[in-house]
Design a protein around this motif. Structure first.
Motif, PDB file in Angstrom:
ATOM      1  N   PRO A   1       0.879  -1.165  -0.046  1.00  0.00           N
ATOM      2  CA  PRO A   1      -0.044   0.141   0.045  1.00  0.00           C
ATOM      3  C   PRO A   1       0.842   1.144   0.068  1.00  0.00           C
ATOM      4  CG  PRO A   1       0.144  -0.981   2.231  1.00  0.00           C
ATOM      5  CD  PRO A   1       0.956  -1.610   1.434  1.00  0.00           C
ATOM      6  N   GLY A   2       0.203   2.277  -0.376  1.00  0.00           N
ATOM      7  CA  GLY A   2       1.064   3.462  -0.425  1.00  0.00           C
ATOM      8  C   GLY A   2       0.267   4.745  -0.677  1.00  0.00           C
ATOM      9  N   PRO A   3       0.852   5.932  -0.918  1.00  0.00           N
ATOM     10  CA  PRO A   3      -0.139   7.253  -1.314  1.00  0.00           C
ATOM     11  C   PRO A   3      -0.703   7.160  -2.683  1.00  0.00           C
ATOM     12  CG  PRO A   3       2.341   7.680  -1.103  1.00  0.00           C
ATOM     13  CD  PRO A   3       2.258   6.160  -0.769  1.00  0.00           C
ATOM     14  N   ASP A   4       0.063   6.320  -3.383  1.00  0.00           N
ATOM     15  CA  ASP A   4      -0.362   6.211  -4.958  1.00  0.00           C
ATOM     16  C   ASP A   4      -1.386   5.061  -5.171  1.00  0.00           C
ATOM     17  OD1 ASP A   4       1.113   8.504  -5.375  1.00  0.00           O
ATOM     18  OD2 ASP A   4       2.940   7.168  -5.945  1.00  0.00           O
ATOM     19  N   GLY A   5      -1.663   4.477  -4.194  1.00  0.00           N
ATOM     20  CA  GLY A   5      -2.514   3.146  -4.642  1.00  0.00           C
ATOM     21  C   GLY A   5      -2.760   2.300  -3.166  1.00  0.00           C
ATOM     22  N   ILE A   6      -3.645   1.385  -3.377  1.00  0.00           N
ATOM     23  CA  ILE A   6      -4.076   0.559  -2.287  1.00  0.00           C
ATOM     24  C   ILE A   6      -3.102  -0.818  -2.554  1.00  0.00           C
ATOM     25  CG2 ILE A   6      -6.279   1.408  -1.972  1.00  0.00           C
ATOM     26  CD1 ILE A   6      -7.517  -1.061  -3.900  1.00  0.00           C
ATOM     27  N   GLY A   7      -3.262  -1.516  -1.284  1.00  0.00           N
ATOM     28  CA  GLY A   7      -2.415  -2.591  -1.236  1.00  0.00           C
ATOM     29  C   GLY A   7      -3.541  -3.647  -0.352  1.00  0.00           C
ATOM     30  N   GLU A   8      -2.545  -4.910  -0.032  1.00  0.00           N
ATOM     31  CA  GLU A   8      -3.068  -5.845   0.676  1.00  0.00           C
ATOM     32  C   GLU A   8      -2.334  -6.293   2.025  1.00  0.00           C
ATOM     33  OE1 GLU A   8      -4.061  -9.065  -1.623  1.00  0.00           O
ATOM     34  OE2 GLU A   8      -5.894  -8.215  -2.777  1.00  0.00           O
ATOM     35  N   VAL A   9      -3.188  -6.254   3.035  1.00  0.00           N
ATOM     36  CA  VAL A   9      -2.365  -7.261   4.337  1.00  0.00           C
ATOM     37  C   VAL A   9      -2.946  -8.232   4.762  1.00  0.00           C
ATOM     38  CG1 VAL A   9      -1.402  -4.937   4.832  1.00  0.00           C
ATOM     39  CG2 VAL A   9      -3.562  -5.359   5.698  1.00  0.00           C
TER      40      VAL A   9
ATOM     41  N   VAL B   1       2.516   6.368   3.381  1.00  0.00           N
ATOM     42  CA  VAL B   1       3.734   5.942   2.759  1.00  0.00           C
ATOM     43  C   VAL B   1       3.702   4.516   2.224  1.00  0.00           C
ATOM     44  CG1 VAL B   1       4.800   7.613   4.448  1.00  0.00           C
ATOM     45  CG2 VAL B   1       4.594   5.077   4.969  1.00  0.00           C
ATOM     46  N   THR B   2       4.592   4.448   1.117  1.00  0.00           N
ATOM     47  CA  THR B   2       4.557   3.020   0.644  1.00  0.00           C
ATOM     48  C   THR B   2       5.443   2.175   1.507  1.00  0.00           C
ATOM     49  OG1 THR B   2       5.079   4.000  -1.637  1.00  0.00           O
ATOM     50  CG2 THR B   2       5.639   1.897  -1.393  1.00  0.00           C
ATOM     51  N   ILE B   3       4.637   0.996   1.801  1.00  0.00           N
ATOM     52  CA  ILE B   3       5.329   0.099   2.569  1.00  0.00           C
ATOM     53  C   ILE B   3       5.664  -1.506   1.887  1.00  0.00           C
ATOM     54  CG2 ILE B   3       4.601  -1.426   4.888  1.00  0.00           C
ATOM     55  CD1 ILE B   3       2.590   0.742   5.524  1.00  0.00           C
ATOM     56  N   GLU B   4       6.878  -1.782   2.303  1.00  0.00           N
ATOM     57  CA  GLU B   4       7.034  -2.853   1.152  1.00  0.00           C
ATOM     58  C   GLU B   4       6.402  -4.249   1.649  1.00  0.00           C
ATOM     59  OE1 GLU B   4      11.409  -3.375   1.161  1.00  0.00           O
ATOM     60  OE2 GLU B   4      11.555  -1.157   1.116  1.00  0.00           O
ATOM     61  N   VAL B   5       6.468  -5.331   0.721  1.00  0.00           N
ATOM     62  CA  VAL B   5       5.939  -6.481   0.900  1.00  0.00           C
ATOM     63  C   VAL B   5       6.645  -7.120   1.902  1.00  0.00           C
ATOM     64  CG1 VAL B   5       5.820  -8.933  -0.165  1.00  0.00           C
ATOM     65  CG2 VAL B   5       5.093  -6.949  -1.334  1.00  0.00           C
ATOM     66  N   GLY B   6       5.942  -7.924   3.072  1.00  0.00           N
ATOM     67  CA  GLY B   6       6.884  -8.750   4.090  1.00  0.00           C
ATOM     68  C   GLY B   6       6.964  -7.631   5.294  1.00  0.00           C
ATOM     69  N   ALA B   7       6.645  -6.429   5.015  1.00  0.00           N
ATOM     70  CA  ALA B   7       6.885  -5.435   6.452  1.00  0.00           C
ATOM     71  C   ALA B   7       5.460  -5.688   7.398  1.00  0.00           C
ATOM     72  CB  ALA B   7       6.851  -4.145   5.676  1.00  0.00           C
ATOM     73  N   THR B   8       5.852  -5.497   8.650  1.00  0.00           N
ATOM     74  CA  THR B   8       4.897  -5.592   9.552  1.00  0.00           C
ATOM     75  C   THR B   8       4.398  -4.275   9.696  1.00  0.00           C
ATOM     76  OG1 THR B   8       6.159  -7.457  10.721  1.00  0.00           O
ATOM     77  CG2 THR B   8       4.377  -6.023  12.023  1.00  0.00           C
ATOM     78  N   VAL B   9       2.649  -4.205   9.853  1.00  0.00           N
ATOM     79  CA  VAL B   9       2.185  -2.985   9.865  1.00  0.00           C
ATOM     80  C   VAL B   9       1.108  -3.014  11.131  1.00  0.00           C
ATOM     81  CG1 VAL B   9       2.376  -2.422   7.448  1.00  0.00           C
ATOM     82  CG2 VAL B   9       0.349  -3.826   8.208  1.00  0.00           C
ATOM     83  N   LEU B  10       0.722  -1.849  11.368  1.00  0.00           N
ATOM     84  CA  LEU B  10      -0.125  -1.839  12.645  1.00  0.00           C
ATOM     85  C   LEU B  10      -1.405  -1.077  12.111  1.00  0.00           C
ATOM     86  CD1 LEU B  10      -0.929  -1.584  15.694  1.00  0.00           C
ATOM     87  CD2 LEU B  10       0.056   0.740  15.744  1.00  0.00           C
ATOM     88  N   VAL B  11      -2.532  -1.936  12.311  1.00  0.00           N
ATOM     89  CA  VAL B  11      -3.773  -1.113  11.939  1.00  0.00           C
ATOM     90  C   VAL B  11      -4.322   0.134  12.606  1.00  0.00           C
ATOM     91  CG1 VAL B  11      -6.273  -1.691  11.435  1.00  0.00           C
ATOM     92  CG2 VAL B  11      -4.770  -3.623  10.787  1.00  0.00           C
ATOM     93  N   VAL B  12      -4.406   1.049  11.995  1.00  0.00           N
ATOM     94  CA  VAL B  12      -4.792   2.343  12.935  1.00  0.00           C
ATOM     95  C   VAL B  12      -6.049   2.667  12.571  1.00  0.00           C
ATOM     96  CG1 VAL B  12      -2.584   3.341  13.019  1.00  0.00           C
ATOM     97  CG2 VAL B  12      -3.996   3.951  10.853  1.00  0.00           C
ATOM     98  N   GLU B  13      -6.953   2.169  11.555  1.00  0.00           N
ATOM     99  CA  GLU B  13      -8.534   2.590  11.288  1.00  0.00           C
ATOM    100  C   GLU B  13      -8.966   1.390  10.343  1.00  0.00           C
ATOM    101  OE1 GLU B  13     -10.981   6.231   9.425  1.00  0.00           O
ATOM    102  OE2 GLU B  13      -8.852   6.147   9.254  1.00  0.00           O
ATOM    103  N   ASP B  14     -10.242   1.110  10.986  1.00  0.00           N
ATOM    104  CA  ASP B  14     -10.974   0.183  10.287  1.00  0.00           C
ATOM    105  C   ASP B  14     -11.988   0.902   9.411  1.00  0.00           C
ATOM    106  OD1 ASP B  14     -12.946  -1.869   9.362  1.00  0.00           O
ATOM    107  OD2 ASP B  14     -13.159  -2.634  11.322  1.00  0.00           O
ATOM    108  N   LEU B  15     -11.643   0.607   8.139  1.00  0.00           N
ATOM    109  CA  LEU B  15     -12.706   1.645   7.100  1.00  0.00           C
ATOM    110  C   LEU B  15     -14.019   0.764   6.782  1.00  0.00           C
ATOM    111  CD1 LEU B  15      -9.707   2.663   4.988  1.00  0.00           C
ATOM    112  CD2 LEU B  15     -10.506   4.224   6.589  1.00  0.00           C
ATOM    113  N   GLY B  16     -14.135  -0.295   7.212  1.00  0.00           N
ATOM    114  CA  GLY B  16     -15.343  -0.703   6.944  1.00  0.00           C
ATOM    115  C   GLY B  16     -15.104  -1.815   5.520  1.00  0.00           C
ATOM    116  N   GLY B  17     -15.894  -2.854   5.165  1.00  0.00           N
ATOM    117  CA  GLY B  17     -15.864  -3.548   4.053  1.00  0.00           C
ATOM    118  C   GLY B  17     -14.501  -4.063   3.699  1.00  0.00           C
ATOM    119  N   ARG B  18     -13.814  -4.612   4.706  1.00  0.00           N
ATOM    120  CA  ARG B  18     -12.697  -5.499   4.541  1.00  0.00           C
ATOM    121  C   ARG B  18     -11.560  -4.442   4.197  1.00  0.00           C
ATOM    122  NH1 ARG B  18     -12.920 -10.408   5.859  1.00  0.00           N
ATOM    123  NH2 ARG B  18     -10.698 -10.918   4.667  1.00  0.00           N
ATOM    124  N   GLN B  19     -11.548  -3.185   4.390  1.00  0.00           N
ATOM    125  CA  GLN B  19     -10.508  -2.171   4.113  1.00  0.00           C
ATOM    126  C   GLN B  19     -10.228  -1.640   5.700  1.00  0.00           C
ATOM    127  OE1 GLN B  19     -11.411   0.582   1.055  1.00  0.00           O
ATOM    128  NE2 GLN B  19     -13.419  -0.432   0.738  1.00  0.00           N
TER     129      GLN B  19
END
Length: 71
Positions: free
Chosen positions: A15-23, A40-58
């Motif tokens: 995911p990043g500022p120019d598009g959506i990704g998947e976790v 910010v762009t986050i690389e494949v394999g990186a650990t992320v923290l969910v900061v907001e549930d946008l609904g609809g599996r987003q």
């Protein structure tokens, strides 16, 4: 799904500022895939923290780095 905020996940499509990704996030003992956005762009394999549930599996995520260990 309630309770996603604060969960950790792993990036499978960057995911990043120019598009959506998947976790992948562990939910109820299984790994579930969610569409992810990030400021910010986050690389494949990186650990992320969910900061907001946008609904609809987003979710909105930020990169996660473990805090340094106490000495």
């Amino acid at each position: 799904m309630a309770g996603l905020v604060g969960r950790m996940g792993v990036v499978v499509l960057p995911p990043g500022p120019d598009g959506i990704g998947e976790v992948e996030i562990r939910v109820g003992g299984t790994r579930e895939t969610y569409v992810a956005t990030a400021e910010v762009t986050i690389e494949v394999g990186a650990t992320v923290l969910v900061v907001e549930d946008l609904g609809g599996r987003q979710v909105a995520v930020i990169p996660w780095a473990a805090p340094p260990e106490a000495v």
